[in-house]
Scaffold this motif. Sequence first.
Motif, short mmCIF file in Angstrom:
data_model
loop_
_atom_site.label_atom_id
_atom_site.label_comp_id
_atom_site.label_asym_id
_atom_site.label_seq_id
_atom_site.Cartn_x
_atom_site.Cartn_y
_atom_site.Cartn_z
N LYS A 120 0.79 -1.20 -0.08
CA LYS A 120 -0.10 -0.12 0.06
C LYS A 120 0.91 1.29 -0.02
O LYS A 120 0.48 2.08 -0.59
CB LYS A 120 -1.18 -0.09 1.25
N THR A 121 1.73 1.31 0.96
CA THR A 121 2.73 2.41 1.02
C THR A 121 3.58 2.63 -0.42
O THR A 121 3.79 3.83 -0.69
CB THR A 121 3.82 2.31 2.11
N LEU A 125 4.16 5.73 -3.14
CA LEU A 125 5.23 6.32 -3.59
C LEU A 125 5.56 6.24 -5.04
O LEU A 125 6.08 6.94 -5.79
CB LEU A 125 6.58 5.41 -2.86
N LEU A 126 5.09 5.12 -5.76
CA LEU A 126 4.99 4.84 -7.10
C LEU A 126 4.21 5.97 -7.89
O LEU A 126 4.48 6.43 -8.77
CB LEU A 126 4.32 3.69 -7.47
N ALA A 127 3.11 6.02 -7.33
CA ALA A 127 2.15 7.12 -7.80
C ALA A 127 2.78 8.57 -7.63
O ALA A 127 2.35 9.51 -8.62
CB ALA A 127 0.62 7.08 -7.18
N GLU A 128 3.49 8.94 -6.74
CA GLU A 128 4.13 10.28 -6.38
C GLU A 128 5.42 10.30 -7.24
O GLU A 128 6.33 11.39 -7.18
CB GLU A 128 4.42 10.49 -5.06
N VAL A 153 9.56 6.13 -6.45
CA VAL A 153 10.06 4.84 -6.64
C VAL A 153 9.45 4.37 -7.97
O VAL A 153 8.67 4.78 -8.42
CB VAL A 153 9.75 3.69 -5.60
N GLU A 154 10.17 3.08 -8.53
CA GLU A 154 9.55 2.39 -9.48
C GLU A 154 9.87 0.96 -9.58
O GLU A 154 10.62 0.64 -8.80
CB GLU A 154 10.17 3.22 -11.04
N THR A 155 9.31 0.41 -10.32
CA THR A 155 9.51 -1.09 -10.30
C THR A 155 10.71 -1.33 -11.31
O THR A 155 10.84 -0.75 -12.40
CB THR A 155 8.34 -2.00 -11.05
N ALA A 156 11.56 -2.44 -11.01
CA ALA A 156 12.64 -2.98 -11.81
C ALA A 156 12.62 -4.17 -12.25
O ALA A 156 12.02 -4.91 -11.57
CB ALA A 156 13.83 -2.51 -11.29
N VAL A 157 12.95 -4.53 -13.41
CA VAL A 157 12.77 -5.80 -14.06
C VAL A 157 14.25 -6.56 -13.62
O VAL A 157 15.02 -6.05 -14.15
CB VAL A 157 12.48 -5.75 -15.55
N THR A 186 13.58 6.28 -8.08
CA THR A 186 13.76 7.36 -9.21
C THR A 186 14.51 8.39 -9.00
O THR A 186 14.97 8.72 -7.86
CB THR A 186 12.37 7.72 -9.65
N PRO A 187 14.96 9.16 -9.90
CA PRO A 187 15.58 10.35 -9.80
C PRO A 187 15.04 11.11 -8.56
O PRO A 187 15.80 11.98 -7.75
CB PRO A 187 15.70 11.13 -11.13
N LYS A 188 13.78 11.50 -8.80
CA LYS A 188 12.98 12.24 -7.82
C LYS A 188 13.29 11.65 -6.27
O LYS A 188 13.66 12.22 -5.47
CB LYS A 188 11.46 12.02 -7.97
#
Length: 138
Positions: A68-69, A73-76, A79-83, A96-98
């Motif tokens: 959930k958290t 963080l993804l929406a904001e 962070v992002e998912t990595a393959v 992410t850079p942000k």
Amino acid sequence: MKDYILGLNLIDLVSEKHNALREKVNETSGEQLNKTETHILAKLELHGMLTISEISRQIGISRQGAQKTINVLLAEGYVETAVVEGNSRDKHIVLTPKGIAVCRSMLEIKQSIEAEIAAKIGRDQVETLRKLLTEDWL
């Protein structure tokens, strides 16, 4: 100083100071991140990439709570998912850079707060405190 602090045991005293320091970092940063979000960002900064399960174990919350958290963080865009080649089962999370910029900013804020503390209690006291907190007594 708040009078109730004088009667606290060591555990509660450390907790109170920790909460006050975290509040000051968050207020100074201007980011609208809660404690769990900042904890996850710090873990990702330290480790580079973690699965949701690893994050939940490291910060001591349920996998569902971590998910959930992380969704926030993804929406904001923090962070992002990595393959990860050879592992399509687990979702790996990275900054992410942000997210990296926020972590750097928070580090600068923490260093500034530490300098304020050193100005109040002395650099030697800060170093003694750091030494005591890094020793293996738990």
